[in-house]
Every structure is written in C-alpha cells, then in structure tokens.
Design a protein around this motif. Sequence first.
Motif, mmCIF file in Angstrom:
data_model
loop_
_atom_site.group_PDB
_atom_site.id
_atom_site.type_symbol
_atom_site.label_atom_id
_atom_site.label_comp_id
_atom_site.label_asym_id
_atom_site.label_seq_id
_atom_site.Cartn_x
_atom_site.Cartn_y
_atom_site.Cartn_z
ATOM 1 N N ALA A 132 94.824 4.627 45.365
ATOM 2 C CA ALA A 132 94.837 4.717 43.907
ATOM 3 C C ALA A 132 95.707 3.641 43.266
ATOM 4 N N ARG A 133 96.567 3.004 44.049
ATOM 5 C CA ARG A 133 97.387 1.920 43.503
ATOM 6 C C ARG A 133 96.603 0.613 43.395
ATOM 7 N N LEU A 134 95.380 0.617 43.906
ATOM 8 C CA LEU A 134 94.511 -0.557 43.864
ATOM 9 C C LEU A 134 93.280 -0.232 43.018
ATOM 10 N N ARG A 135 92.569 -1.249 42.581
ATOM 11 C CA ARG A 135 91.436 -1.036 41.674
ATOM 12 C C ARG A 135 90.113 -1.352 42.365
ATOM 13 N N ALA A 136 89.140 -0.454 42.163
ATOM 14 C CA ALA A 136 87.802 -0.642 42.721
ATOM 15 C C ALA A 136 86.895 -1.316 41.702
ATOM 16 N N GLY A 137 85.894 -2.029 42.187
ATOM 17 C CA GLY A 137 84.830 -2.552 41.342
ATOM 18 C C GLY A 137 83.581 -1.704 41.515
ATOM 19 N N GLN A 138 82.859 -1.483 40.418
ATOM 20 C CA GLN A 138 81.623 -0.703 40.451
ATOM 21 C C GLN A 138 80.644 -1.269 39.434
ATOM 22 N N GLY A 139 79.357 -1.155 39.737
ATOM 23 C CA GLY A 139 78.345 -1.587 38.793
ATOM 24 C C GLY A 139 78.215 -0.615 37.633
ATOM 25 N N GLN A 140 77.820 -1.138 36.484
ATOM 26 C CA GLN A 140 77.585 -0.278 35.333
ATOM 27 C C GLN A 140 76.503 0.742 35.667
ATOM 28 N N ASP A 141 76.755 1.994 35.351
ATOM 29 C CA ASP A 141 75.824 3.104 35.571
ATOM 30 C C ASP A 141 75.700 3.513 37.034
ATOM 31 N N TRP A 142 76.472 2.919 37.953
ATOM 32 C CA TRP A 142 76.437 3.419 39.318
ATOM 33 C C TRP A 142 76.987 4.848 39.323
ATOM 34 N N LEU A 149 86.461 8.021 39.804
ATOM 35 C CA LEU A 149 87.392 8.388 38.740
ATOM 36 C C LEU A 149 87.890 9.820 38.924
ATOM 37 N N ALA A 150 86.989 10.724 39.315
ATOM 38 C CA ALA A 150 87.382 12.121 39.526
ATOM 39 C C ALA A 150 88.396 12.256 40.655
ATOM 40 N N ALA A 151 88.364 11.312 41.598
ATOM 41 C CA ALA A 151 89.315 11.325 42.712
ATOM 42 C C ALA A 151 90.624 10.630 42.358
ATOM 43 N N GLY A 152 90.740 10.161 41.116
ATOM 44 C CA GLY A 152 91.968 9.517 40.677
ATOM 45 C C GLY A 152 92.061 8.046 41.000
ATOM 46 N N PRO A 201 89.121 -4.429 57.437
ATOM 47 C CA PRO A 201 88.893 -3.974 58.819
ATOM 48 C C PRO A 201 89.377 -2.577 59.175
ATOM 49 N N ASP A 202 90.120 -1.884 58.294
ATOM 50 C CA ASP A 202 90.814 -0.676 58.737
ATOM 51 C C ASP A 202 90.401 0.622 58.055
ATOM 52 N N LEU A 203 89.747 0.570 56.898
ATOM 53 C CA LEU A 203 89.491 1.775 56.115
ATOM 54 C C LEU A 203 88.001 2.074 55.986
ATOM 55 N N ALA A 204 87.697 3.354 55.766
ATOM 56 C CA ALA A 204 86.364 3.791 55.347
ATOM 57 C C ALA A 204 86.562 4.879 54.299
ATOM 58 N N LEU A 205 85.793 4.794 53.232
ATOM 59 C CA LEU A 205 85.833 5.783 52.155
ATOM 60 C C LEU A 205 84.549 6.605 52.257
ATOM 61 N N VAL A 206 84.677 7.922 52.401
ATOM 62 C CA VAL A 206 83.516 8.759 52.721
ATOM 63 C C VAL A 206 83.389 9.888 51.703
ATOM 64 N N TYR A 207 82.153 10.095 51.221
ATOM 65 C CA TYR A 207 81.877 11.211 50.320
ATOM 66 C C TYR A 207 80.415 11.623 50.450
ATOM 67 N N PRO A 208 80.085 12.889 50.114
ATOM 68 C CA PRO A 208 78.682 13.333 50.183
ATOM 69 C C PRO A 208 77.843 12.530 49.191
ATOM 70 N N PHE A 209 76.732 11.984 49.666
ATOM 71 C CA PHE A 209 75.938 11.108 48.812
ATOM 72 C C PHE A 209 74.549 10.968 49.412
ATOM 73 N N GLN A 262 88.493 10.737 52.732
ATOM 74 C CA GLN A 262 87.378 11.538 52.243
ATOM 75 C C GLN A 262 87.639 12.027 50.824
ATOM 76 N N ILE A 263 86.600 11.975 49.998
ATOM 77 C CA ILE A 263 86.685 12.519 48.651
ATOM 78 C C ILE A 263 85.442 13.365 48.383
ATOM 79 N N ASP A 264 85.534 14.229 47.386
ATOM 80 C CA ASP A 264 84.411 15.086 47.027
ATOM 81 C C ASP A 264 83.486 14.326 46.077
ATOM 82 N N ASN A 265 82.294 14.873 45.885
ATOM 83 C CA ASN A 265 81.346 14.304 44.936
ATOM 84 C C ASN A 265 80.926 15.399 43.963
#
Length: 283
Positions: A132-142, A149-152, A201-209, A262-265
């Motif tokens: 959460a101390r870093l910022r993600a990029g996302q496409g508009q309407d993704w 955002l719900a995961a903070g 090389p070290d992380l994976a972010l996983v959520y139901p999708f 892991q985060i929820d969806n």
Amino acid sequence: MLRARFLASMLAAGVAPWVRAEAAPLRFVYPRVNDQGEEAFGFQGLRLALQKWGRPFELLLAPTSTNYRRSLYQLETGEIDVIDMGTSRAFEARFQPVHLPVDRGLSGWRLLLVRAGMVPAFRAVHDLAGLARLRAGQGQDWPDTQLLLAAGLGVVSGSDLPTLFRQLQAGRFDYLPLGLNEIHGLLTQWQALAPDVVVEPDLALVYPFARLLFVRRGDGERHAAITEGLTRAFEDGSFNTLFAARHAGLAQARLAERRVLQIDNPGLSEATRAIPARYFIRP
C-alpha cells in the motif's frame, strides 16, 4: 392463383419451392483492442466455441484498433458483437455474460511490472500494508481498480496499455499488475515504450477473478451460440488443449518461489462465484 404464380416463378428461377434456404451465417464482430487481433486468446477461444456450436457463422475483427473503454461503447452501440473482459457486478448488469471463464481464472493471479531500479523496494514488501506504500497503475474502467482500492491500495489510471507503459516508465506509478497468463507477452509487445521495465521477481498478487465473454443485453441468439459452443469445447477437452498450447510458458512465473499476497474481490457477482471449480485451474 397467387400460389400458382409463386410456384412458377420459383421454378423459373431454378429454385425448388420445397427446398428450404440455408440460414444466413450468424455474424460476430470482435474488437481489436490495443492492436491485438487474431492473436488475442479471447478471439481464439471464441472461434473455437463457434466451431463447436456447429452452425454457420462469420467471425470478423473490427477494422481499427481501439482502447478498452472505447470497445465497451462499441459493444453497446452494435459496432462490435462480443468482447472478453474481466468481470464485475457492474459489467454483468451492463452486458450479458457467458459464465464460463476463458482465462480459466488466471487473470486473478497477478505478477507486477516495475522499473528495474525499484526491484529492491518490492523485495522489502511482505504484506498488503507494505504494498500500500506503493502505487499501482490500472486502465480506465478496468474492474480490478475497485478491488485494489477496496484493499487499501493506491491506484493511478491510464487510458490504455501503451499509456500505462509510458506512465510506468516515467514514474507516474510504481507497478502494473497483469495476469500471469499475459504479462510476458504484453511486456514484449510494449517494451519499446518502457525500456527500464521488468517483471518483478518476488511477489504475486492473487484474488478471485474471471475473464468472460460478453454480448449486448438482449442479444440472446449470440449468447446462446457462444454458451453452447464453449460448453462443448470445455466438455470435450478442446478448450483446455487450446489453452495449454497458448500458455505453455506459465512455468516462468515461478509461483512456488514468490510471496503471495491475497485480497478479496467484493465486486464479483454470485453468478460468477457459482461457476464450477472444474472450469478453473490453480497454477
């Protein structure tokens, strides 16, 4: 008298009146998003589904490339007939989904694109609070935007993938999470726009999708055709064969060596949650 004239005209034209004319092929126009055409797996999965449907069809690509947001408008206005995209309750209310995952759930397994110089910062991330101390990029309407955002997590948006790659290169945000089934191909496609970007090389972010095929609301004919054909393709194993051939490089994700966050969806519909587990794979 009129019937006799009709029969005579049919015979004069060389058409036997008792022969039923063949149905016209059902037409499907698929979008060309971010310069991806027939090589897009959604297009290939749709083509297989229509072949398994077993009736005449015509599958075409839209003539010009567009971005994700514009393709949604094209579907609503009838410029295209079908699209594949990550699902959410909002999208399933707006369009009519085929509840079979063309990504087999892999879009919910995200690896991160980062600038090479930021790799040490991500090596220090061990939980969501650190991310959460870093910022993600996302496409508009993704649809992912709302669940991040719900995961903070902080999010910066961009209009399309080329823009996101440029923004990442320029430091507008710190990481771009993409499905492990697509991340290496997209990096190869857009590396020239972001020469300093690598797969973290070290992380994976996983959520139901799930990535689903969608048609316009009320387009029952195309919805039924895709559902019938895609169900057959899953049942006879041909879809899984196609999927495995296109995703043979999944081993390079090295998931066993990664820290999984892991985060929820909360935006996932009950209908999507109810898709049987056999349609998904766990890498």
